[in-house]
Design an enzyme around this catalytic site. Sequence first.
Site, short mmCIF file in Angstrom:
data_model
loop_
_atom_site.label_atom_id
_atom_site.label_comp_id
_atom_site.label_asym_id
_atom_site.label_seq_id
_atom_site.Cartn_x
_atom_site.Cartn_y
_atom_site.Cartn_z
CG ASP A 347 -1.77 1.18 1.38
OD1 ASP A 347 -2.67 1.34 0.56
OD2 ASP A 347 -1.53 1.98 2.31
CD GLU A 384 -2.24 2.34 -3.36
OE1 GLU A 384 -3.41 2.65 -3.63
OE2 GLU A 384 -1.80 2.29 -2.19
#
Length: 709
Positions: A347, A384
Amino acid sequence: MSHTDPRTLPGHPFPLGAHPEAGGVRFAVASSVAESVELCLVGDGDDAPVEQRIELTERTFGIWHALVPGITPGQRYGYRVHGPWEPGRGIRCNPAKLLVDPYARRITGTVGDLAAVRAHRGDALTGAPSRLDSRGSVPLSVVAAAGGSATGARPDVPFEETVVYELHVRGFTKLHPEVPKHQRGTYLGMAHPAVIEHLVRLGVTAVELLPVHSHSDEPMLLRSGRHNYWGYSTLGFLAPHEGYACRPGHEVEEFRTMVAALHAAGIEVILDVVYNHTCEGGVDGPTLSMRGLDAPAYYLLDDAGRDIDLTGCGNTLDPGSPTVVRLVTDSMRYFATELGVDGFRLDLASALGRPRGGAFDPNSTLLTAITTDPVLSNRKLIAEPWDATGEGYRVGGFGGQWAEWNGRFRDGARDFWRGATGPRDLAYRLSGSSDLYAGSGRRPWASINFITAHDGFTLRDLVSYDHKHNQENGEHNRDGTDDNRSWNCGAEGETGDPTVLALRDRQARNLLGTLLLSTGTPMLCAGDERWRTQHGNNNPYCLDNHTSWFDWAVDERAEDLLAFTRRLTALRAESPALRQPHFFDGRPTRSGEPDLVWFRADGEVMTDEDWFDEGNRTLGMWIDGSECLSRNRDGELVADDSWLLLLHSGPDAVELTLPSQRYGECFVPVLDSGTPRGVPAAADPLSPGKAMVLTGRTLLLLRAPRTNQ
């Protein structure tokens, strides 16, 4: 009052955490700023938890450690840190605060009294330390036994054959009618045969689980009685979240069972991991673990001791710190080796490439440590490629071993099908995004293609809403992005208008077809295949209810879309030319034509001028399968038919001319987004050069069978 048990042995500093050995447990925790550290063993009292404090006298490399005899797995514990209180330097040693071990493999309990978990009184930068004891208001670390049941052989699916399915462990099974009630919303619910059957029949090869690390709710949510449902608020990086256990305290065993069941079905397990920030938030947030142990060793801090926020979540872990590098790689290695995980989606991964909060560096300390680790380098690594700042937007900017969520694929596909752009950018996305990934030596599968994800509209909402509707979140509709690139097809939200509904269904099929027929690695968002809605909410991070849960109810539209999606995944699996592991490069093939050709509506090859026609809404993509570069599991090249993909995003029908005989002796329709399940209305072979009419907003896939050459 602490004491030193005369039977306590020095132990050793590595590995960090709590490890049963030699008739006791060896404890090791890092803090370079502490003057002394107490291990606190917590038991049950008549009215409140009781605590036994043991001073750790051994310190090596800034790590406090001891082997304490007579302790067994299941023992709850924490740490109290004595040392300087210098908030201007970010140092907040406060022994009144019981701290969670960052290396705990089990964590139990939740945050209680918010005042008790704050380390300071008054202003966070100038106030004195709080003397309120946080015991009873903080989660506790728990000693976990080593080992457990086997997680099964890893499926080891080649990246080019991978189809990712992003889901939430709790939400995916919470309403499943065949899962026993006590298992719904748990790891064991994910292991249920009915759940796995859905995944297998859908044709996915990997599940990407939203965060399963132990997490804690932010104070803002606790004050309003809400929870961080998504889990992007990590407390412990080595502990599976207790809330997803069928039997709390058995989360490690149940996690292993889930992984084993998925592996047995040939499905890989990828974890969405949050190593960019923690649940402690900004400088005025709670002190639960790292902030009280050694904030300068964990967090990015400015010259006044405030947290630097690159994540939009209040704090940022410092990827240049050896303490953080060790913690992240130890966490990943533990889940990979002992819990059987096959890959990781990091993330806000750009924040991990910004040591000391500086410019992004794809070869930064932490990113390099991950890719050079002998275990982690053999797992699927997905970034990401952005954080909450402009500097962090790095789509295409990661190193050679990283796949990336391709946000440009999402935006390009949405823009094309809502009629906002021509096909120029979409052509790059359909063919694997060589403009983003070829330059760094990566393959097309480095592009994780997606239309929707947990963060944003569902597929149904994408074609049903022009604007977000997040009132239920309690933030007056201010949260969530306004850049949705959505189109409601003529009515905002739910409607009974059959014309609008038919158009929405068609647009959803167009988007799914674009996703699964593009070169690269497709990622589906759970529930899109069953027409799931969040009623226009594009940020339900705090909604643990029907808004976020997977709806297993059956209706005709859901069944049609499910059948359409299965048809697509089966086509992709059976057609190696549609998932090649190398970029198209214009090389000649045995057909005499290049490996990839783009066509205009009139059947002629696209020219440079055509690509810059902003009014064009039609594109033909021909893939030569005669010398497909896909290989079987033995490494042998496999041949395939050739394929013609036709896309038309304009509202009106268009007359098309099929390519000449040079590209196929006939063209057989195999998928049509104009029908509910994608079955072409007419499957008769079409002759080369034939004129045909393609209705507005339609995707059509045709097969050009290979001949004996």
